[in-house]
Design an enzyme around this catalytic site. Structure first.
Site, short mmCIF file in Angstrom:
data_model
loop_
_atom_site.label_atom_id
_atom_site.label_comp_id
_atom_site.label_asym_id
_atom_site.label_seq_id
_atom_site.Cartn_x
_atom_site.Cartn_y
_atom_site.Cartn_z
N CYS A 157 -17.20 78.17 17.12
CA CYS A 157 -16.54 78.35 18.43
C CYS A 157 -16.49 79.80 18.87
CB CYS A 157 -15.11 77.84 18.37
SG CYS A 157 -15.07 76.07 18.35
N1 CO8 Z 1 -7.73 56.94 21.40
C1 CO8 Z 1 -6.48 56.45 21.20
N2 CO8 Z 1 -5.65 56.91 20.23
C2 CO8 Z 1 -6.09 57.90 19.44
C3 CO8 Z 1 -7.39 58.45 19.60
C4 CO8 Z 1 -8.23 57.93 20.61
N3 CO8 Z 1 -9.47 58.40 20.83
N4 CO8 Z 1 -7.55 59.42 18.67
C5 CO8 Z 1 -6.40 59.48 17.97
N5 CO8 Z 1 -5.53 58.55 18.42
C6 CO8 Z 1 -4.18 58.24 17.93
C7 CO8 Z 1 -3.99 58.66 16.47
O1 CO8 Z 1 -4.42 57.65 15.59
C8 CO8 Z 1 -2.51 58.87 16.39
O2 CO8 Z 1 -1.86 57.64 16.25
P1 CO8 Z 1 -0.55 57.52 15.33
O3 CO8 Z 1 0.45 58.45 15.96
O4 CO8 Z 1 -0.21 56.08 15.42
O5 CO8 Z 1 -0.98 58.00 13.97
C9 CO8 Z 1 -2.17 59.40 17.77
O6 CO8 Z 1 -3.24 58.99 18.64
C10 CO8 Z 1 -2.06 60.90 17.78
O7 CO8 Z 1 -3.20 61.45 17.06
P2 CO8 Z 1 -3.35 62.95 16.74
O8 CO8 Z 1 -2.08 63.46 16.14
O9 CO8 Z 1 -4.63 63.18 15.99
O10 CO8 Z 1 -3.52 63.49 18.24
P3 CO8 Z 1 -3.32 64.92 18.78
O11 CO8 Z 1 -2.27 64.87 19.81
O12 CO8 Z 1 -3.21 65.94 17.70
O13 CO8 Z 1 -4.70 65.15 19.52
C11 CO8 Z 1 -6.70 66.42 19.14
C12 CO8 Z 1 -5.91 65.17 18.79
C13 CO8 Z 1 -7.08 66.33 20.61
C14 CO8 Z 1 -7.97 66.43 18.30
C15 CO8 Z 1 -5.84 67.67 18.89
O14 CO8 Z 1 -5.26 67.63 17.62
C16 CO8 Z 1 -6.62 68.96 19.01
O15 CO8 Z 1 -7.28 69.23 19.98
N6 CO8 Z 1 -6.51 69.83 18.03
C17 CO8 Z 1 -7.20 71.11 18.08
C18 CO8 Z 1 -8.55 70.86 17.60
C19 CO8 Z 1 -9.49 71.94 17.95
O16 CO8 Z 1 -9.30 72.79 18.78
N7 CO8 Z 1 -10.56 71.91 17.28
C20 CO8 Z 1 -11.57 72.83 17.55
C21 CO8 Z 1 -12.78 72.12 17.28
S1 CO8 Z 1 -14.09 72.83 18.07
C22 CO8 Z 1 -14.79 74.02 17.10
O17 CO8 Z 1 -14.18 74.67 16.33
C23 CO8 Z 1 -16.27 74.17 17.28
C24 CO8 Z 1 -16.95 73.56 16.15
C25 CO8 Z 1 -18.40 73.59 16.41
C26 CO8 Z 1 -18.85 72.61 17.47
C27 CO8 Z 1 -19.06 71.25 16.97
C28 CO8 Z 1 -19.86 70.44 17.96
C29 CO8 Z 1 -20.16 69.04 17.52
#
Ligand code: CO8
Length: 374
Positions: A157
């Site tokens: 990133c």
């Molecule tokens: N639909 C419905 N429900 C879902 C989904 C979905 N798609 N996904 C998860 N849920 C559910 C979960 O199961 C969970 O349910 P429960 O509470 O019953 O357990 C609930 O929703 C909440 O899940 P989370 O706690 O996981 O949800 P968050 O509110 O944390 O959101 C995110 C998830 C959006 C992933 C969030 O945590 C986030 O954005 N975190 C930061 C991540 C980030 O910035 N990462 C950077 C990655 S990018 C990077 O570094 C580049 C890498 C290189 C590129 C790669 C390219 C391929």
């Protein structure tokens, strides 16, 4: 006085194809249903976990993403495939990644009033390169007719900001006068479209910036780089194990751990304070406070992360005008996000206005530039 170095051009290129949340979710849910039907017996015996359903409402609320661009749409939504179809090109043809790099580079050069003859160095800096060698940067250099040298850099990133840091240092050291930094983020082949937690996160795009000495810059919108600051801190919370080692490891080179995967919650919690502290420290080098910053061109991974980071810095929510969001249209585009935010939102600043361009993500890695409009 130290050499003044500026960003004089920025280019943003996006593919013609988009995938909306509804399209993506409908394909994933159909795939999950078909998987669960095929594994019904093992699921009933608790030997296999049923695949959960995804939802557009969750995606938009949790990330701010409404759609993403994709280089080739065909195949990605086909439940019998779940990955884009991109035919392999011959060794005598321009590679896919060089092609999109050139699209963005051409726009950045045009904005900077520069031609190939003005550029000394090409840096291709992104989350993945489609091959190890020859460098994509050298292929781009040849295609654009640039003399000098080029090299590729991978910093996930923070590839775009770290690439700009290298360009800044080369110009400051006198080893280059004008550097083209390109971020061809062709990430869709690494997305696991069968993983409910991450299938929605990424989009394809290419961005480019031109960095040069202030004295040679003739563009309409020129930003002086006051300084750069980088930080890395090892974490496996965002990871891809895709590797040339798979062949010797006797493992499936396309297994789920070989694609992008993350512990998103942990990333959120750990990276937000790191990024806010980093930015505050960087600004203090110039005796600036967050309130002195006119615009925040922040990394675009998740809208809630940006809201939280701005709140920590400003003690209040930043407006969209102060901290633009491009996630709704582009999704997370790995290192290109902050450059897209900059590219689409920099022309209205006045001379003397300050801005911060900052990336944060895998590694962990954080890269920032404090900018001042000329
Ligand atoms: N639909 C419905 N429900 C879902 C989904 C979905 N798609 N996904 C998860 N849920 C559910 C979960 O199961 C969970 O349910 P429960 O509470 O019953 O357990 C609930 O929703 C909440 O899940 P989370 O706690 O996981 O949800 P968050 O509110 O944390 O959101 C995110 C998830 C959006 C992933 C969030 O945590 C986030 O954005 N975190 C930061 C991540 C980030 O910035 N990462 C950077 C990655 S990018 C990077 O570094 C580049 C890498 C290189 C590129 C790669 C390219 C391929």
């Amino acid at each position: 006085m130290a050499e003044q170095i500026v960003i004089s051009g920025v280019g943003v290129w996006n593919p013609e194809f988009t995938i909306t949340n509804d399209e993506l979710v409908s394909s994933y849910n159909a795939w999950a249903e078909s998987y669960n039907a095929a594994h019904r017996e093992q699921i009933d015996q608790n030997k296999v976990t049923a695949k959960p359903q995804s939802s557009s409402e969750f995606i938009e609320k949790a990330s701010g993403i409404k759609q993403r661009y994709i280089y080739q749409k065909e195949g990605a939504l086909d439940i019998d495939r779940m990955r884009p179809t991109i035919p392999e090109r011959g060794e005598d043809e321009l590679s896919d990644q060089a092609q999109i790099a050139i699209e963005a580079a051409t726009k950045a050069l045009e904005q900077a009033n520069k031609s190939a003859a003005d550029v000394d160095v090409v840096i291709v800096s992104c989350a993945y390169t489609q091959r190890a060698y020859p460098a994509i940067a050298i292929e781009v250099q040849e295609a654009l007719g640039i003399e000098g040298f080029g090299f590729d850099m991978l910093v996930a990133c923070s590839a775009a900001t770290f690439g700009m840091h290298r360009a800044y240092e080369m110009i400051a050291a006198g080893t280059a006068a004008c550097v083209l930094v390109i971020n061809p983020e062709l990430v869709s082949p690494q997305v696991n479209y069968t993983d409910r937690d991450s299938h929605f996160i990424f989009g394809d795009v290419a961005t480019a910036t031109v960095l040069e000495k202030a004295e040679t810059a003739t563009a309409d919108h020129v930003y002086e780089i006051l300084s750069t600051k980088a930080l890395t801190k090892y974490s496996s919370n965002i990871r891809s194990n895709f590797s040339y080692m798979s062949r010797a490891n006797d493992v499936d080179p396309y297994g789920p751990d070989k694609l992008f995967h993350q512990a998103g919650r942990k990333v959120f919690k750990e990276v937000c304070p790191l990024a806010a502290d980093h930015i505050e420290q960087h600004l203090s080098r110039h005796e600036l406070k967050p309130a002195d910053v006119r615009r925040w061109w922040l990394h675009q991974a998740n809208i809630n992360m940006n809201t939280l980071i701005c709140k920590r810095l400003l003690g209040r929510e930043a407006s969209r005008e102060e901290a633009p969001i491009v996630l709704d249209e582009y999704a997370n585009t790995a290192s290109a996000g902050s450059v897209i935010a900059f590219g689409l939102n920099h022309k209205d600043l006045k001379s003397g206005d300050h801005g911060v361009l900052c990336s944060f993500g895998a590694g962990y890695s954080i890269g920032s530039l404090v900018l001042k409009k000329r």
